[in-house]
Design an enzyme around this catalytic site. Structure first.
Site, PDB file in Angstrom:
ATOM      1  N   HIS A   1      -6.100  27.194  -1.061  1.00 23.09           N
ATOM      2  CA  HIS A   1      -7.119  26.835  -0.065  1.00 23.09           C
ATOM      3  C   HIS A   1      -8.497  26.882  -0.712  1.00 23.09           C
ATOM      4  CE1 HIS A   1      -9.246  26.471   3.701  1.00 23.09           C
ATOM      5  NE2 HIS A   1     -10.017  27.486   3.316  1.00 23.09           N
TER       6      HIS A   1
ATOM      7  N   GLY B   1      -3.317 -13.722  -0.186  1.00 24.31           N
ATOM      8  CA  GLY B   1      -2.330 -12.648  -0.337  1.00 24.31           C
ATOM      9  C   GLY B   1      -2.960 -11.273  -0.177  1.00 24.31           C
TER      10      GLY B   1
HETATM   11  P1  NAD Z   1       2.588  -8.579  -3.443  1.00 22.52           P
HETATM   12  O1  NAD Z   1       4.010  -8.943  -3.276  1.00 22.52           O
HETATM   13  O2  NAD Z   1       2.208  -7.147  -3.421  1.00 22.52           O
HETATM   14  O3  NAD Z   1       1.725  -9.278  -2.306  1.00 22.52           O
HETATM   15  C1  NAD Z   1       1.713 -10.653  -2.123  1.00 22.52           C
HETATM   16  C2  NAD Z   1       1.197 -10.937  -0.725  1.00 22.52           C
HETATM   17  O4  NAD Z   1       0.946 -12.327  -0.641  1.00 22.52           O
HETATM   18  C3  NAD Z   1       2.203 -10.582   0.358  1.00 22.52           C
HETATM   19  O5  NAD Z   1       1.566  -9.844   1.365  1.00 22.52           O
HETATM   20  C4  NAD Z   1       2.696 -11.935   0.855  1.00 22.52           C
HETATM   21  O6  NAD Z   1       3.062 -11.922   2.213  1.00 22.52           O
HETATM   22  C5  NAD Z   1       1.466 -12.788   0.595  1.00 22.52           C
HETATM   23  N1  NAD Z   1       1.735 -14.214   0.438  1.00 22.52           N
HETATM   24  C6  NAD Z   1       2.744 -14.803  -0.228  1.00 22.52           C
HETATM   25  N2  NAD Z   1       2.604 -16.143  -0.199  1.00 22.52           N
HETATM   26  C7  NAD Z   1       1.483 -16.410   0.507  1.00 22.52           C
HETATM   27  C8  NAD Z   1       0.799 -17.599   0.873  1.00 22.52           C
HETATM   28  N3  NAD Z   1       1.247 -18.801   0.512  1.00 22.52           N
HETATM   29  N4  NAD Z   1      -0.338 -17.491   1.594  1.00 22.52           N
HETATM   30  C9  NAD Z   1      -0.829 -16.277   1.966  1.00 22.52           C
HETATM   31  N5  NAD Z   1      -0.205 -15.121   1.638  1.00 22.52           N
HETATM   32  C10 NAD Z   1       0.914 -15.189   0.917  1.00 22.52           C
HETATM   33  O7  NAD Z   1       2.132  -9.304  -4.788  1.00 22.52           O
HETATM   34  P2  NAD Z   1       0.805  -9.143  -5.647  1.00 22.52           P
HETATM   35  O8  NAD Z   1      -0.263  -8.491  -4.879  1.00 22.52           O
HETATM   36  O9  NAD Z   1       0.575 -10.480  -6.255  1.00 22.52           O
HETATM   37  O10 NAD Z   1       1.261  -8.150  -6.775  1.00 22.52           O
HETATM   38  C11 NAD Z   1       2.409  -8.462  -7.582  1.00 22.52           C
HETATM   39  C12 NAD Z   1       3.122  -7.204  -7.967  1.00 22.52           C
HETATM   40  O11 NAD Z   1       2.354  -6.498  -8.952  1.00 22.52           O
HETATM   41  C13 NAD Z   1       3.269  -6.217  -6.818  1.00 22.52           C
HETATM   42  O12 NAD Z   1       4.428  -6.469  -6.083  1.00 22.52           O
HETATM   43  C14 NAD Z   1       3.369  -4.922  -7.518  1.00 22.52           C
HETATM   44  O13 NAD Z   1       4.710  -4.686  -7.830  1.00 22.52           O
HETATM   45  C15 NAD Z   1       2.585  -5.122  -8.802  1.00 22.52           C
HETATM   46  N6  NAD Z   1       1.292  -4.398  -8.690  1.00 22.52           N
HETATM   47  C16 NAD Z   1       1.329  -3.058  -8.480  1.00 22.52           C
HETATM   48  C17 NAD Z   1       0.140  -2.367  -8.352  1.00 22.52           C
HETATM   49  C18 NAD Z   1       0.196  -0.897  -8.087  1.00 22.52           C
HETATM   50  O14 NAD Z   1       1.257  -0.326  -8.254  1.00 22.52           O
HETATM   51  N7  NAD Z   1      -0.908  -0.260  -7.711  1.00 22.52           N
HETATM   52  C19 NAD Z   1      -1.075  -3.028  -8.437  1.00 22.52           C
HETATM   53  C20 NAD Z   1      -1.065  -4.398  -8.631  1.00 22.52           C
HETATM   54  C21 NAD Z   1       0.134  -5.077  -8.772  1.00 22.52           C
END
Ligand code: NAD
Ligand code: FAD
Length: 478
Positions: free
Chosen positions: A451, A188
């Site tokens: 600036h 992911g």
């Molecule tokens: P995410 O939804 O951001 O990303 C998940 C990724 O995994 C996606 O790109 C998806 O296409 C991919 N994916 C899904 N199934 C897959 C598979 N079987 N094989 C390969 N790739 C696959 O989710 P996350 O990174 O787990 O984070 C969860 C949530 O936590 C985020 O949506 C966000 O809302 C929150 N979060 C926010 C922050 C921030 O605001 N800086 C930081 C960390 C987490």
């Protein structure tokens, strides 16, 4: 005897604890049910965000960034550092201390606001009764006029890669490793994959990120996605798009992942694996069936635009309802529900909730992307400015990235701002303020920015919408 409250909030994360504080400020007798047990085996407030999410991840991003700077980024400044090393357990201990300070701070705020913390697991029963099961199994019952669910979310587990000690983990495990895995796999390339991948790459892991989609960061604007991917590639973060993992095997060499990409069957062996494929609403057993609480097709609590469920007097906010899973979104919804309970009329504009990914460079955006505007058939003008032409960014050695602005073609109202570059997390606040005030790009173009500062890039991007950036090459306007 059952104690009675005006409001019982179930869940004490950034949605729930903020809702409880605002309710108490408004004079409502408030309790918050929270079951979290922290690393020190103590009950803790703060939810995912403070205990295992936003705050600990940013602590490790900061430590690892400093380590990387020591290693080579300081060389051009004339700074030579020899004999330095990373004490990973100390880095983790620093992170734990920050978490303890902040979660302890919420406990103090509860005391100061007269909020009762009901420790244990809450379940809503009929007639707005809440059963709380303490750690020792003792059950107490409490009643309230209003209930706010703020039960958050949990990481998604893949059947092909079930959690395995410290070898196959979700983000929580990856925030606690006391040694650097030589080879790290991540499934992911979303927010967690990029942030945690950055931490461990900076500390020395060889990181490979396998992403199922063919596109990178599909929620972000294309230009931002492309610019950030280029930087990650340069840093050595190996992101393999279009990779579907079919099996994970524990072997003598480590963990062997089988996956398919455009070229066919592939295999990858790593020492540890982070599964970061999204999070799901934590809604199992939160209400007795007699309550009639409706969930949507993704298992989230079904709510209207003001976070009201179908059950009168029952609300739900944060990660357990529709919308982005972000701490500040949860908190805003908490404040909105509290204020609506006393007859105020607040409203959330979900279009102005900012997103930030705390990698280097940082990625941040608010409003609509160019692709979304095209799909919606909205005529727009765009402007952009590269940090390469910003003096402050140059001085900081952080001159990578850009700011892109999208404005309505007829009214010039700002519709979206997309940043990849230094301090994007702070700069995006300017765009949020501008959009909330319904500013036009011309409004910001006519303002004076200090600036040298990174903010000048925001100014120049706004000027560029009208083809008059002063330190950039402007697109020819027809
Ligand atoms: P995410 O939804 O951001 O990303 C998940 C990724 O995994 C996606 O790109 C998806 O296409 C991919 N994916 C899904 N199934 C897959 C598979 N079987 N094989 C390969 N790739 C696959 O989710 P996350 O990174 O787990 O984070 C969860 C949530 O936590 C985020 O949506 C966000 O809302 C929150 N979060 C926010 C922050 C921030 O605001 N800086 C930081 C960390 C987490
Ligand atoms: P949570 O924070 O999940 O809190 C829910 C609480 O409810 C928990 O404490 C849980 O114990 C409690 N609970 C659940 N069910 C019950 C029950 N039945 N009885 C009693 N208590 C219960 N977001 C950002 O905006 N910025 C970031 O930088 C960021 N970084 C992140 C990094 C990581 C590694 C992760 C995992 C997430 C990150 N997030 C970030 C997302 C953010 O943490 C969540 O969006 C946020 O915590 C959601 O808040 P919440 O109050 O809705 O739920």
């Amino acid at each position: 005897m059952t104690d009675k409250y005006d409001v019982i909030v179930i869940g004490g994360g950034p949605g729930g604890y903020v809702a409880a504080i605002r309710c108490a400020q408004l004079g409502l007798k408030t309790a918050c049910v929270e079951e979290w047990i922290n690393k020190q085996d103590k009950p803790a407030l703060g939810g995912t965000c403070l205990n295992v999410g936003c705050i600990p991840s940013k602590a490790l991003l900061e430590s690892s960034e400093r380590f990387e700077e020591m290693g080579h980024q300081n060389i051009d400044h004339g700074i030579t550092t020899t004999g330095f090393s990373m004490n990973v357990p100390k880095m983790i201990a620093r992170k734990d201390k920050i978490v303890q300070q902040l979660t302890g701070g919420i406990e103090q705020l509860f005391k100061a606001n007269g909020i009762t913390w009901l420790q244990g697991r809450g379940q809503l029963l009929a007639d707005k009764q809440v059963a709380v099961t303490a750690r020792d199994g003792a059950v107490t019952q409490h009643a309230a006029e209003n209930i706010i669910f703020a039960v958050g979310s949990l990481p998604v587990e893949l059947p092909i890669a079930p959690w395995l000690d410290e070898r196959i983990v979700h983000s929580t495990g990856a925030l606690d490793w006391e040694s650097v895995p030589p080879r790290l796999g991540i499934i992911g390339a979303g927010v967690i994959g990029l942030e945690m991948g950055s931490v461990w790459r900076r500390l020395g892991s060889e990181v490979v990120v396998l992403e199922a989609m063919d596109s990178f960061l599909s929620a972000a604007d294309d230009d931002v996605g492309k610019a950030s991917r280029m930087q990650f590639r340069k840093q050595g973060l190996d992101i393999r798009l279009g990779s579907m993992v079919s099996a994970v095997e524990v072997t003598e060499e480590g963990l062997t992942l089988s996956y398919t990409d455009k070229k066919g069957e592939q295999s990858l062996t790593v020492d540890r694996l982070i599964v970061a494929v999204g999070r799901r609403a934590n809604t199992a057993d939160i209400a007795d069936p007699a309550v009639g609480l409706a969930l949507d097709e993704r298992g989230r609590i079904a709510v209207d635009e003001h976070c009201a469920t179908h059950v009168p007097g029952v609300y739900a906010i944060g990660d357990c309802v529709r919308g982005p899973m972000l701490a500040h979104k949860s908190s805003e919804e908490g404040v909105m529900v509290a204020e609506r309970l006393v007859g105020q009329q607040p409203h959330i504009d979900y279009n102005t909730i900012p997103w930030v990914i705390y990698t280097d460079p940082e990625i941040a955006w608010v409003g609509q992307t160019e692709a979304e505007l095209k799909t919606a058939g909205i005529a727009y003008r765009s402007g952009s400015f590269s940090f390469a032409a910003n003096g402050r960014a140059k001085a900081m050695d952080r001159a990578n990235g850009l700011i892109k602005v999208l404005a309505d073609a007829s009214t010039d109202r700002i519709l979206g701002v997309h940043i990849v570059g230094p301090m994007a997390s702070e700069l995006i606040g300017q765009a949020v303020i501008a959009m909330e005030c319904e500013a036009s790009s011309e409004d910001l173009a006519r303002m004076c920015f200090a600036h040298p500062s990174l903010s000048e890039s925001m100014h120049e991007a706004m000027l560029s919408v009208d083809g008059r950036a002063l330190h950039g090459i402007n697109k020819k306007r027809k």
